[in-house]
Write an enzyme that holds these catalytic residues in place. Structure first.
Site, PDB file in Angstrom:
ATOM      1  N   GLU A 149       0.843  -1.194   0.000  1.00 13.04           N
ATOM      2  CA  GLU A 149       0.000   0.000   0.000  1.00 13.04           C
ATOM      3  C   GLU A 149       0.883   1.251   0.000  1.00 13.04           C
ATOM      4  OE1 GLU A 149      -2.754  -0.394   3.250  1.00 13.04           O
ATOM      5  OE2 GLU A 149      -3.751  -2.113   2.303  1.00 13.04           O
ATOM      6  N   ASP A 177      -0.367   6.473 -38.097  1.00 13.79           N
ATOM      7  CA  ASP A 177      -1.641   6.118 -37.463  1.00 13.79           C
ATOM      8  C   ASP A 177      -2.667   7.182 -37.838  1.00 13.79           C
ATOM      9  OD1 ASP A 177      -2.900   4.402 -35.061  1.00 13.79           O
ATOM     10  OD2 ASP A 177      -3.585   6.471 -34.942  1.00 13.79           O
ATOM     11  N   LYS A 226      -3.490   1.278 -40.925  1.00 17.77           N
ATOM     12  CA  LYS A 226      -3.052   0.032 -40.281  1.00 17.77           C
ATOM     13  C   LYS A 226      -4.251  -0.704 -39.707  1.00 17.77           C
ATOM     14  CE  LYS A 226      -2.161   1.748 -35.621  1.00 17.77           C
ATOM     15  NZ  LYS A 226      -1.235   2.239 -34.634  1.00 17.77           N
ATOM     16  N   ASP A 275       4.219  10.503 -34.788  1.00 14.88           N
ATOM     17  CA  ASP A 275       3.041   9.959 -34.115  1.00 14.88           C
ATOM     18  C   ASP A 275       2.969  10.589 -32.725  1.00 14.88           C
ATOM     19  OD1 ASP A 275       0.796   8.404 -33.699  1.00 14.88           O
ATOM     20  OD2 ASP A 275       1.797   6.483 -34.036  1.00 14.88           O
ATOM     21  N   THR A 304       4.901  -0.200 -28.131  1.00 13.13           N
ATOM     22  CA  THR A 304       5.796  -1.335 -28.412  1.00 13.13           C
ATOM     23  C   THR A 304       6.734  -1.030 -29.579  1.00 13.13           C
ATOM     24  OG1 THR A 304       4.289  -2.299 -30.033  1.00 13.13           O
ATOM     25  CG2 THR A 304       3.977  -2.953 -27.739  1.00 13.13           C
TER      26      THR A 304
HETATM   27  C1  R5P Z   1      -2.289   4.658 -32.040  1.00 14.56           C
HETATM   28  O1  R5P Z   1      -3.406   4.764 -31.641  1.00 14.56           O
HETATM   29  C2  R5P Z   1      -1.122   5.483 -31.605  1.00 14.56           C
HETATM   30  O2  R5P Z   1      -1.105   6.730 -32.255  1.00 14.56           O
HETATM   31  C3  R5P Z   1       0.156   4.771 -31.881  1.00 14.56           C
HETATM   32  O3  R5P Z   1       0.317   4.612 -33.276  1.00 14.56           O
HETATM   33  C4  R5P Z   1       0.209   3.416 -31.251  1.00 14.56           C
HETATM   34  O4  R5P Z   1      -0.378   3.406 -30.002  1.00 14.56           O
HETATM   35  C5  R5P Z   1       1.623   2.964 -31.116  1.00 14.56           C
HETATM   36  O5  R5P Z   1       1.645   1.716 -30.498  1.00 14.56           O
HETATM   37  P1  R5P Z   1       2.797   0.677 -30.828  1.00 14.56           P
HETATM   38  O6  R5P Z   1       4.085   1.412 -30.697  1.00 14.56           O
HETATM   39  O7  R5P Z   1       2.611  -0.404 -29.801  1.00 14.56           O
HETATM   40  O8  R5P Z   1       2.551   0.161 -32.208  1.00 14.56           O
END
Ligand code: R5P
Length: 327
Positions: free
Chosen positions: A40, A173, A196, A223, A228
């Site tokens: 906690e 994205d 994507k 972005d 990840t």
């Molecule tokens: C999407 O909704 C965000 O703008 C990013 O493109 C996304 O979250 C990146 O996630 P990752 O690096 O896991 O592909």
């Protein structure tokens, strides 16, 4: 009206909080924030907060997102009970921004829940940067300000890229399409968009289509966040296959989970430009990573909120200098 301005932090990103305090020209307020053996969290504010204008800085990034959220909520409660005059939750990175709609049966809207919790815990205001979707602002029932790293990033790239005829901005994205296009327009560059598709709930994605011309020598992929790294990595590979040799990647929130930093830096990109809204663990550092510190921008905003000056003017007035530091 308040007895002074005080800045405190939890354990999420003390380096950033220190930089903000330094830019404000005052030390961070003292507070004990730690975990008992039973897991906690305990908080005690070690200074008088009565009638103070209190800013609690806590980035809600992982690893340890849930702990960072709980620390923030408990600190807000502590300040409320300590009779602070006004409390602002400063979240350079706001977690759960991607959980902003009920887009599948029986899923929560966690961004809304988190915004409610921040208000209920005691925050009178919030301050954050580049929410995943702008409408998340409306999830809060308290007033707040959403800063953007848009202009700092534009400024960073202007000298080398503005108006070039061999470069393109690529948005990996579609959720970032509008901000990405604005970024490209500021640099007087064309834009291409990646469509994507997510593979189930794994977080893995694949490219369906690239809309726009990618027949250029250089590209800036931009972005709002890298988690990840899969989205950006797929885009880097597609651009390389298309013949683009010089690729720079930019993002605001560099979560860089798991081996994302290593994979990206080893993917043949020239540079990865990020801000410091999220801490960059020592194991993730690389010569290829350039960090733009937005701490001075947060400090100036905190000063303006405290003094009752316009925050919008920071981004709209050509006479106001945007404070920024490049590491
Ligand atoms: C999407 O909704 C965000 O703008 C990013 O493109 C996304 O979250 C990146 O996630 P990752 O690096 O896991 O592909």
């Amino acid at each position: 009206m308040f007895r002074g301005l005080s800045v405190y932090t939890g354990n999420a990103h003390p380096e950033f909080a220190n930089d903000v305090a330094e830019a404000l020209g005052q030390p961070l307020g003292r507070a004990d924030v730690f975990k008992f053996p039973n897991d906690e969290i305990f908080v005690q504010i070690k200074e008088n907060a009565r009638e103070h204008d209190v800013f609690v800085i806590q980035s809600l990034s992982g690893p340890g997102t849930s702990d960072h959220i709980m620390e923030l909520l408990i600190m807000l409660d502590a300040f409320r009970r300590a009779s602070a005059g006004r409390i602002t939750a400063v979240m350079p990175y706001f977690a759960y921004g991607q959980s902003d709609k009920k887009d599948q049966p029986r899923v929560p809207i966690t961004a809304r829940l988190l915004a409610d919790l921040v208000g209920v815990a005691g925050a009178d205001r919030f301050l954050t940067m580049d929410l995943h979707q702008g409408q998340v602002q409306g999830f809060f029932s308290i007033p707040g300000d959403e800063l953007s790293a848009f202009l700092p990033l534009v400024n960073y790239f202007t000298d080398d890229y503005a108006g070039r005829d061999d470069a393109v901005v690529v948005v990996p994205d579609l959720g970032f399409a509008k901000k990405g296009r604005n970024f490209a327009e500021k640099l007087r560059l064309p834009t291409a968009f990646v469509e994507k598709r997510r593979r189930g709930n794994t977080g893995e994605t694949e490219i369906v289509d690239i809309v726009g011309d990618i027949g250029y020598r250089r590209a800036i992929i931009i972005d709002d966040l890298i988690n990840t790294g899969g989205t950006v990595l797929n885009t880097v590979n597609a651009l390389k296959e298309g013949g683009i040799q010089d690729i720079v990647v930019a993002c605001v929130h560099a979560l860089l989970m798991g081996g994302a930093a290593e994979s990206l830096c080893g993917s043949g990109i020239r540079e990865l430009v990020v801000t410091d809204t999220v801490p960059l663990a020592p194991g993730k550092r690389s010569d290829k990573i350039r960090v733009l510190s937005v701490a001075p921008l947060f400090a100036e905003t905190i000063r303006r909120i405290h003094e009752g000056e316009s925050v919008g003017a920071l981004f709209t007035s050509p006479t106001v200098q945007l404070p920024l530091r490049v590491r």
